[in-house]
Design a protein around this motif. Structure first.
Motif, mmCIF file in Angstrom:
data_model
loop_
_atom_site.group_PDB
_atom_site.id
_atom_site.type_symbol
_atom_site.label_atom_id
_atom_site.label_comp_id
_atom_site.label_asym_id
_atom_site.label_seq_id
_atom_site.Cartn_x
_atom_site.Cartn_y
_atom_site.Cartn_z
ATOM 1 N N GLY A 235 43.112 -2.525 -40.313
ATOM 2 C CA GLY A 235 41.739 -3.113 -40.137
ATOM 3 C C GLY A 235 41.142 -2.957 -41.816
ATOM 4 O O GLY A 235 40.218 -4.041 -41.967
ATOM 5 N N SER A 236 41.767 -2.032 -42.564
ATOM 6 C CA SER A 236 41.076 -2.026 -43.933
ATOM 7 C C SER A 236 41.585 -3.402 -44.451
ATOM 8 O O SER A 236 40.808 -4.099 -45.438
ATOM 9 C CB SER A 236 41.648 -0.817 -44.409
ATOM 10 O OG SER A 236 41.235 -0.820 -46.010
ATOM 11 N N ASP A 237 42.837 -3.749 -44.563
ATOM 12 C CA ASP A 237 43.445 -5.170 -45.088
ATOM 13 C C ASP A 237 42.539 -6.362 -44.507
ATOM 14 O O ASP A 237 42.276 -7.256 -45.119
ATOM 15 C CB ASP A 237 44.850 -5.190 -44.669
ATOM 16 C CG ASP A 237 45.873 -4.175 -45.406
ATOM 17 O OD1 ASP A 237 45.223 -3.490 -46.401
ATOM 18 O OD2 ASP A 237 46.865 -3.792 -44.912
ATOM 19 N N PHE A 238 42.381 -6.168 -43.182
ATOM 20 C CA PHE A 238 41.640 -7.193 -42.690
ATOM 21 C C PHE A 238 40.210 -7.379 -43.524
ATOM 22 O O PHE A 238 39.551 -8.500 -43.542
ATOM 23 C CB PHE A 238 41.148 -7.271 -41.097
ATOM 24 C CG PHE A 238 40.226 -7.701 -40.524
ATOM 25 C CD1 PHE A 238 40.402 -9.183 -40.157
ATOM 26 C CD2 PHE A 238 39.061 -7.221 -40.147
ATOM 27 C CE1 PHE A 238 39.287 -9.926 -39.483
ATOM 28 C CE2 PHE A 238 38.058 -7.677 -39.430
ATOM 29 C CZ PHE A 238 38.193 -9.165 -39.333
ATOM 30 N N ILE A 239 39.431 -6.269 -43.362
ATOM 31 C CA ILE A 239 38.202 -6.226 -44.003
ATOM 32 C C ILE A 239 38.030 -6.886 -45.454
ATOM 33 O O ILE A 239 37.203 -7.620 -45.982
ATOM 34 C CB ILE A 239 37.507 -4.583 -43.941
ATOM 35 C CG1 ILE A 239 37.070 -4.328 -42.594
ATOM 36 C CG2 ILE A 239 36.321 -4.782 -44.851
ATOM 37 C CD1 ILE A 239 35.924 -5.395 -42.059
ATOM 38 N N LEU A 240 39.003 -6.448 -46.221
ATOM 39 C CA LEU A 240 39.172 -6.854 -47.709
ATOM 40 C C LEU A 240 39.562 -8.270 -47.780
ATOM 41 O O LEU A 240 38.927 -9.112 -48.646
ATOM 42 C CB LEU A 240 40.124 -6.088 -48.354
ATOM 43 C CG LEU A 240 39.997 -4.390 -48.693
ATOM 44 C CD1 LEU A 240 41.237 -3.693 -48.934
ATOM 45 C CD2 LEU A 240 38.785 -4.450 -49.575
ATOM 46 N N ARG A 241 40.514 -8.857 -46.720
ATOM 47 C CA ARG A 241 40.919 -10.398 -46.768
ATOM 48 C C ARG A 241 39.520 -11.079 -46.579
ATOM 49 O O ARG A 241 39.183 -11.993 -47.102
ATOM 50 C CB ARG A 241 41.996 -10.277 -45.711
ATOM 51 C CG ARG A 241 42.401 -11.763 -45.834
ATOM 52 C CD ARG A 241 43.830 -11.809 -44.842
ATOM 53 N NE ARG A 241 43.393 -11.507 -43.412
ATOM 54 C CZ ARG A 241 43.835 -10.541 -42.920
ATOM 55 N NH1 ARG A 241 44.458 -9.541 -43.553
ATOM 56 N NH2 ARG A 241 43.600 -10.218 -41.581
ATOM 57 N N GLU A 242 38.850 -10.404 -45.410
ATOM 58 C CA GLU A 242 37.507 -11.125 -45.149
ATOM 59 C C GLU A 242 36.482 -11.137 -46.458
ATOM 60 O O GLU A 242 35.717 -12.002 -46.561
ATOM 61 C CB GLU A 242 36.847 -10.869 -43.930
ATOM 62 C CG GLU A 242 37.754 -10.612 -42.585
ATOM 63 C CD GLU A 242 37.516 -12.135 -42.325
ATOM 64 O OE1 GLU A 242 36.672 -12.977 -42.142
ATOM 65 O OE2 GLU A 242 38.713 -12.594 -41.592
ATOM 66 N N LYS A 243 36.492 -10.096 -46.914
ATOM 67 C CA LYS A 243 35.714 -10.007 -48.179
ATOM 68 C C LYS A 243 35.837 -10.964 -49.214
ATOM 69 O O LYS A 243 35.092 -11.548 -49.811
ATOM 70 C CB LYS A 243 35.656 -8.695 -48.602
ATOM 71 C CG LYS A 243 34.938 -8.224 -50.051
ATOM 72 C CD LYS A 243 33.373 -8.580 -49.754
ATOM 73 C CE LYS A 243 32.547 -8.329 -50.968
ATOM 74 N NZ LYS A 243 31.041 -8.429 -50.903
ATOM 75 N N ILE A 244 37.080 -11.146 -49.483
ATOM 76 C CA ILE A 244 37.698 -11.966 -50.514
ATOM 77 C C ILE A 244 37.238 -13.437 -50.216
ATOM 78 O O ILE A 244 36.826 -14.363 -50.632
ATOM 79 C CB ILE A 244 39.038 -12.001 -50.765
ATOM 80 C CG1 ILE A 244 39.348 -10.654 -51.442
ATOM 81 C CG2 ILE A 244 39.550 -13.104 -51.670
ATOM 82 C CD1 ILE A 244 40.997 -10.028 -51.655
ATOM 83 N N LEU A 245 37.724 -13.796 -48.721
ATOM 84 C CA LEU A 245 37.238 -15.093 -48.335
ATOM 85 C C LEU A 245 35.754 -15.419 -47.963
ATOM 86 O O LEU A 245 35.510 -16.718 -48.375
ATOM 87 C CB LEU A 245 37.828 -15.337 -46.734
ATOM 88 C CG LEU A 245 39.457 -15.226 -46.985
ATOM 89 C CD1 LEU A 245 39.856 -15.340 -45.530
ATOM 90 C CD2 LEU A 245 40.040 -16.382 -47.581
ATOM 91 N N ARG A 246 35.147 -14.572 -47.533
ATOM 92 C CA ARG A 246 33.703 -14.798 -47.418
ATOM 93 C C ARG A 246 32.860 -14.582 -48.644
ATOM 94 O O ARG A 246 31.444 -15.035 -48.656
ATOM 95 C CB ARG A 246 33.148 -14.140 -45.944
ATOM 96 C CG ARG A 246 34.003 -14.152 -45.009
ATOM 97 C CD ARG A 246 34.397 -15.583 -44.416
ATOM 98 N NE ARG A 246 35.392 -15.325 -43.292
ATOM 99 C CZ ARG A 246 36.110 -16.455 -43.158
ATOM 100 N NH1 ARG A 246 35.792 -17.562 -43.515
ATOM 101 N NH2 ARG A 246 37.069 -16.201 -42.189
ATOM 102 N N GLY A 247 33.157 -13.470 -49.381
ATOM 103 C CA GLY A 247 32.380 -13.179 -50.626
ATOM 104 C C GLY A 247 31.213 -12.285 -50.184
ATOM 105 O O GLY A 247 30.322 -12.285 -50.625
#
Length: 206
Positions: free
Chosen positions: A194-206
């Motif tokens: 879940g943590s990796d998912f959030i960080l990936r979304e943060k990078i993609l969505r800004g």
């Protein structure tokens, strides 16, 4: 109930700490079962729903979603959504802290259950040894040391009751501890994912 009281009396004083620790172990098992049931959620569907909301930029919907339940993953995502505007590095540190906090919650009480599983057989063995010592003391005190086999057998089987009691408690405690440990591993994997998912979304969505 009468038979249970009789067994305790025959087992001797070591039966009382064995029973007390069995109650402690049972309390830990019940509390952990309740916590695990309340704190676990299938990560896949929750990640998909949150990902869709983040993709749409629906901050309000994301906030509602992560507040629907009080699972560990919901709490992790809640911390992320509440601090979504933080820089990626700061968000990563926050998520790592949340993961550690949740794993601590999942591990709470397991050391006590492990101690019960280890100590119960020792208490049972101690009770048996003390019982056998008492049997042979009684035999030695018998006139001319004469004692029939029935007397010896009776004393020894009574002495063995504590060993049986200790094992009866320890075996389920070990099994429960092992099962709980596997649940903790699954929870840790879900939280890290879940943590990796959030960080990936943060990078993609800004």
């Amino acid at each position: 109930m009468k038979n249970f009281v009789l067994i305790i009396e025959l087992g001797g004083p070591c039966m009382y700490p064995i029973i007390a620790l069995s109650i402690v172990g049972l309390a830990v098992v019940i509390e952990r079962l309740w916590f695990y049931r309340k704190s676990w959620v299938n990560p896949g569907p929750l990640e998909r729903k949150l990902g869709e909301l983040l993709y749409k930029g629906d901050a309000e919907g994301a906030s509602r979603l992560v507040r629907e339940r009080e699972t560990s993953l919901h709490r992790l995502f809640r911390a992320a959504v509440d601090h979504w505007q933080a820089p990626p590095d700061a968000l990563k540190m926050l998520l790592e802290q949340e993961v550690r906090h949740e794993i601590y919650r999942w591990e709470k009480g397991l050391m006590l259950l492990s101690a019960v599983a280890r100590v119960e057989p020792l208490l049972g063995l101690l009770g048996t040894v003390l019982g056998i010592v008492e049997v042979f003391r009684a035999v030695a005190a018998t006139a001319e040391g004469s004692a029939n086999m029935a007397m010896l057998a009776s004393g020894i089987w009574e002495a063995l009751l504590t060993t049986v009691a200790g094992l009866v408690v320890a075996i389920p405690a070990v099994l429960c501890y092992t099962w709980f440990s596997s649940k903790i591993e699954a929870a840790e994997e879900a939280l890290c994912r879940g943590s990796d998912f959030i960080l990936r979304e943060k990078i993609l969505r800004g």
